[in-house]
Design a protein around this motif. Sequence first.
Motif, PDB file in Angstrom:
ATOM      1  N   ASP A 418       0.973  -1.252  -0.167  1.00  0.00           N
ATOM      2  CA  ASP A 418      -0.026  -0.015  -0.131  1.00  0.00           C
ATOM      3  C   ASP A 418       0.877   1.247   0.144  1.00  0.00           C
ATOM      4  N   LEU A 419       0.442   2.472  -0.541  1.00  0.00           N
ATOM      5  CA  LEU A 419       1.030   3.799  -0.367  1.00  0.00           C
ATOM      6  C   LEU A 419       0.470   4.368   0.511  1.00  0.00           C
ATOM      7  N   LYS A 420       1.395   4.526   1.499  1.00  0.00           N
ATOM      8  CA  LYS A 420       1.068   5.385   2.597  1.00  0.00           C
ATOM      9  C   LYS A 420       1.665   6.935   2.645  1.00  0.00           C
ATOM     10  N   TYR A 421       1.275   7.766   3.604  1.00  0.00           N
ATOM     11  CA  TYR A 421       1.963   9.048   3.536  1.00  0.00           C
ATOM     12  C   TYR A 421       2.172   9.323   5.195  1.00  0.00           C
ATOM     13  N   TYR A 422       3.238   9.919   5.616  1.00  0.00           N
ATOM     14  CA  TYR A 422       3.278  10.544   6.836  1.00  0.00           C
ATOM     15  C   TYR A 422       3.930  11.765   6.769  1.00  0.00           C
ATOM     16  N   SER A 423       3.952  12.546   7.956  1.00  0.00           N
ATOM     17  CA  SER A 423       4.595  13.823   7.965  1.00  0.00           C
ATOM     18  C   SER A 423       5.974  13.949   8.563  1.00  0.00           C
ATOM     19  N   ALA A 424       6.943  14.601   7.810  1.00  0.00           N
ATOM     20  CA  ALA A 424       8.233  14.734   8.394  1.00  0.00           C
ATOM     21  C   ALA A 424       8.169  15.783   9.424  1.00  0.00           C
ATOM     22  N   ARG A 425       9.414  15.798  10.129  1.00  0.00           N
ATOM     23  CA  ARG A 425       9.258  16.573  11.612  1.00  0.00           C
ATOM     24  C   ARG A 425       9.223  18.078  11.112  1.00  0.00           C
ATOM     25  N   ASP A 426       9.371  18.409   9.727  1.00  0.00           N
ATOM     26  CA  ASP A 426       9.287  19.816   9.347  1.00  0.00           C
ATOM     27  C   ASP A 426       7.935  19.865   8.615  1.00  0.00           C
ATOM     28  N   GLY A 427       7.111  18.983   8.769  1.00  0.00           N
ATOM     29  CA  GLY A 427       5.550  18.891   7.964  1.00  0.00           C
ATOM     30  C   GLY A 427       5.458  18.543   6.666  1.00  0.00           C
ATOM     31  N   LEU A 428       7.012  18.157   5.950  1.00  0.00           N
ATOM     32  CA  LEU A 428       6.655  17.899   4.468  1.00  0.00           C
ATOM     33  C   LEU A 428       6.214  16.400   4.517  1.00  0.00           C
ATOM     34  N   ARG A 429       5.069  16.095   3.482  1.00  0.00           N
ATOM     35  CA  ARG A 429       4.406  14.970   3.162  1.00  0.00           C
ATOM     36  C   ARG A 429       5.441  13.820   2.514  1.00  0.00           C
ATOM     37  N   ILE A 430       5.455  12.767   3.192  1.00  0.00           N
ATOM     38  CA  ILE A 430       6.480  11.942   2.637  1.00  0.00           C
ATOM     39  C   ILE A 430       5.653  10.468   2.166  1.00  0.00           C
ATOM     40  N   PRO A 431       5.749  10.309   0.882  1.00  0.00           N
ATOM     41  CA  PRO A 431       5.009   8.951   0.490  1.00  0.00           C
ATOM     42  C   PRO A 431       6.028   7.744   0.912  1.00  0.00           C
ATOM     43  N   ALA A 432       5.358   6.784   1.242  1.00  0.00           N
ATOM     44  CA  ALA A 432       6.202   5.437   1.520  1.00  0.00           C
ATOM     45  C   ALA A 432       5.422   4.193   1.265  1.00  0.00           C
ATOM     46  N   TRP A 433       5.999   3.350   0.752  1.00  0.00           N
ATOM     47  CA  TRP A 433       5.395   1.897   0.084  1.00  0.00           C
ATOM     48  C   TRP A 433       5.526   0.936   1.560  1.00  0.00           C
ATOM     49  N   LEU A 434       4.524   0.500   1.940  1.00  0.00           N
ATOM     50  CA  LEU A 434       4.427  -0.478   2.834  1.00  0.00           C
ATOM     51  C   LEU A 434       3.892  -1.743   2.521  1.00  0.00           C
ATOM     52  N   THR A 435       4.783  -2.936   2.627  1.00  0.00           N
ATOM     53  CA  THR A 435       4.636  -4.192   2.498  1.00  0.00           C
ATOM     54  C   THR A 435       4.419  -5.226   3.780  1.00  0.00           C
ATOM     55  N   THR A 436       3.344  -5.654   3.942  1.00  0.00           N
ATOM     56  CA  THR A 436       2.966  -6.421   5.156  1.00  0.00           C
ATOM     57  C   THR A 436       2.600  -8.028   4.932  1.00  0.00           C
ATOM     58  N   PRO A 437       3.395  -8.944   5.558  1.00  0.00           N
ATOM     59  CA  PRO A 437       3.311 -10.126   5.358  1.00  0.00           C
ATOM     60  C   PRO A 437       2.045 -10.909   5.435  1.00  0.00           C
ATOM     61  N   THR A 438       1.591 -11.941   4.762  1.00  0.00           N
ATOM     62  CA  THR A 438       0.525 -12.474   4.997  1.00  0.00           C
ATOM     63  C   THR A 438       0.437 -13.376   6.046  1.00  0.00           C
ATOM     64  N   THR A 439      -0.680 -13.265   7.089  1.00  0.00           N
ATOM     65  CA  THR A 439      -0.337 -13.944   8.211  1.00  0.00           C
ATOM     66  C   THR A 439      -1.902 -14.703   8.396  1.00  0.00           C
ATOM     67  N   ASP A 510      14.111  12.150   7.337  1.00  0.00           N
ATOM     68  CA  ASP A 510      12.708  11.684   6.519  1.00  0.00           C
ATOM     69  C   ASP A 510      12.578  10.225   6.846  1.00  0.00           C
ATOM     70  N   ILE A 511      13.602   9.430   6.783  1.00  0.00           N
ATOM     71  CA  ILE A 511      13.690   8.021   6.946  1.00  0.00           C
ATOM     72  C   ILE A 511      13.300   7.571   8.374  1.00  0.00           C
ATOM     73  N   ALA A 512      13.984   8.454   9.328  1.00  0.00           N
ATOM     74  CA  ALA A 512      13.930   8.188  10.605  1.00  0.00           C
ATOM     75  C   ALA A 512      12.421   8.426  11.170  1.00  0.00           C
ATOM     76  N   ASP A 513      11.998   9.401  10.438  1.00  0.00           N
ATOM     77  CA  ASP A 513      10.298   9.881  10.751  1.00  0.00           C
ATOM     78  C   ASP A 513       9.525   8.709  10.392  1.00  0.00           C
ATOM     79  N   GLY A 514       9.717   8.204   9.167  1.00  0.00           N
ATOM     80  CA  GLY A 514       8.989   7.055   8.790  1.00  0.00           C
ATOM     81  C   GLY A 514       8.976   5.842   9.703  1.00  0.00           C
ATOM     82  N   VAL A 515      10.172   5.562  10.347  1.00  0.00           N
ATOM     83  CA  VAL A 515      10.350   4.451  11.213  1.00  0.00           C
ATOM     84  C   VAL A 515       9.309   4.723  12.664  1.00  0.00           C
ATOM     85  N   LYS A 516       9.536   6.052  12.762  1.00  0.00           N
ATOM     86  CA  LYS A 516       8.547   6.509  14.212  1.00  0.00           C
ATOM     87  C   LYS A 516       7.211   6.304  13.758  1.00  0.00           C
TER      88      LYS A 516
END
Length: 704
Positions: A418-439, A510-516
């Motif tokens: 899925d394509l997700k979006y999150y906010s970086a610490r300065d407010g910039l909107r960051i797209p990110a691809w999230l893959t989750t395993p089948t459970t 931006d990468i660290a903010d995605g982890v958080k």
Amino acid sequence: MPLPSLRFTAIAVSTAYCAVFALTLPCHAADATSAAKAATAAVSATIPAADFFNNPDFSAALLSPSGRYLAAKRIAENGREQLAVVDLINATATSVAGFKDTDIGRVAWISDERLLFDTDDKQIGAGGRRYGPGLYAVNRDGQGFRQLAQHSNPFIRNGDDERMLPWHTFMLNADGAQDSEQVYVANVNINAPGDYDHVTLLKLNTRTSRYTTVDGPGDTRDWLLDAKGEPRIAITYEGDQQVLHYLDPKDGKWRKVSSSNIFKGGQGAFKPLAFGSDGKLYVSSSTSKGTEAVHVMDLESGVIRPQPLVSLEGFDFRGKLIFGHGQLLGVRFLADGEGTQWFDAALQAAQQDIDAKLPRTVNIVTPPTRATTPYLLVEAYSDRQPRTYFIYDREKKTLSLAGKSYPNIKSSQMGTIDLKYYSARDGLRIPAWLTTPTTPSGAASNLPMVVLVHGGPYMRGGAWGWNPERQFLASRGYAVLEPEFRGSAGFGYPHFQAGWKQWGLKMQDDIADGVKWAVAQGIADPKRICIAGASYGGYATLMGLVNDPGLFQCGVNWVGVTDINLMLSGHWRFTSDFSPLWKKYGMPDLIGDPVKDAEQFKATSPLQQAARITQPLLLAYGGADLRVPIIHGTKFRDAVQATNKQVEWVEYAEEGHGWALPKNRIDFWTRVEKFLDKNIGAGKAVATSTPAASPQPAQAPSAP
């Protein structure tokens, strides 16, 4: 928005063409019975790494200009990719070209009777390659085989080898006229790896090897053919500007039309896309919203018309225009996933019927350029399913399976993307691809996670669809986060420009903010997160361990930059193969100036900060890498091992910038699996009989 149905629908899918191709692995129709069995079968054993990282069994499918013939590459008994052609009317197949000691590379139809191709040895690394890919032509029945350009080991002796073009002759990225035995090819004047100063265009007869040289406006870097397959646009460079020249049919002379910055982009920048039969030049250029869209350029004034033909909300246009019989039929684009905007009503109706028959996949439909048959090529894929090729008969409204790229992959065992979006610490909107395993339970939370950082960095990282790296990790039970950090291309100019001179700084934040964000959402277990990536992604892996030791428990860096200065200076064997133009006009603004930004380079150098890395680390490099020479790896390895005893090292002596050979891809990712299991162990993923819905990809563009 989910896809319309998660159930497999029983459809009339013939296996005729797949059987005709006689693949080394069996082909199966997408019928309800076999699909249901695959969906309900639990995974009792881990999916082999080879199923993800071997070369595709079937690829590069292309319809001939009339649509009667289908060409494709398939794996032969000797393990090499060969070229085969199917007569879709008679359902007969012919192996038209193949070699014992190399593979078929790029393929193009130059008429309904003849094909052009080059080679790509997929069993030898970059360090063992010499000279170019060669150039060859063959008839659709396997007759008339001729070598046209030299290779280190010429396969066919024509008796007049003095006519053979030099090794630095390449195919164009253009269809051409597709109506004769002649074709345009590029003779590239190469000074050094990564450095060329002009491209001479040649009109080549593929039966006689005779050619003529096309007169250009100067040291041309690129060419564009018009709707008739003739050269009409030439691109030259003047300083940091690309200059567009137009061959005016009124007087047969080249004249300058417009120019724009080569590397920086922005308002007024453009990229030529295609000519219409009416003489219109279509270009990709920035809109007032800062995203690139398809526009028409006035060739008299060089002015780009402000009203876009096609624009994508939130994405830069990436794609191509689709023509048939000289008419613009539609536009292929990449938003979150691939899609097509059809202007032709009949093709739109065909698309709708195909989508109804294949409701769980994105279905990329390609018509022939001069159709005299009812056949269309369909490439079906999803986040869970690698590309599968079908032939659609518009008259009978039936689909016939032609081949599967990765037949051993079962979609029921794959993760969802899925394509997700999150906010970086300065407010910039960051797209990110999230893959989750089948459970077994469907939705998963508190997962071990791998943050996979793309290379470039000034490029787009990912798209919705099946990807071997993300799905391999998901099959081992890991969530995978792929941030499109600032500086990534494809999400508008402001997002791209925000990453200038931000290596190790805001790009890293931006990468660290995605982890958080992933931890806050309950997706990731904060105590089991590893960062990984290649090239720039390898650099970001090391800087992530330096800047955010509390976030990352381990790191995997392959072919990663370890010091920016190493890309710019040093012995010729150890300097990156970036072009002189990029070093002079691109790097100072996008990465930094080695003199003016010396302190920043030092503070953001993994090599200089190596002692601060205490986490377990896997390093892998290619001995023949010209982009990031192995000195990046060896110098960093020696520095980090002085204070960190948890460092694993692997060198693939024959490889370049990435792993070209399946054996090395399989070996590397098997090492990654063991490394991750040791440090953030995920356990094994188990498939569920009711997989979660995949998101709907490919947002529709707006068309005035």
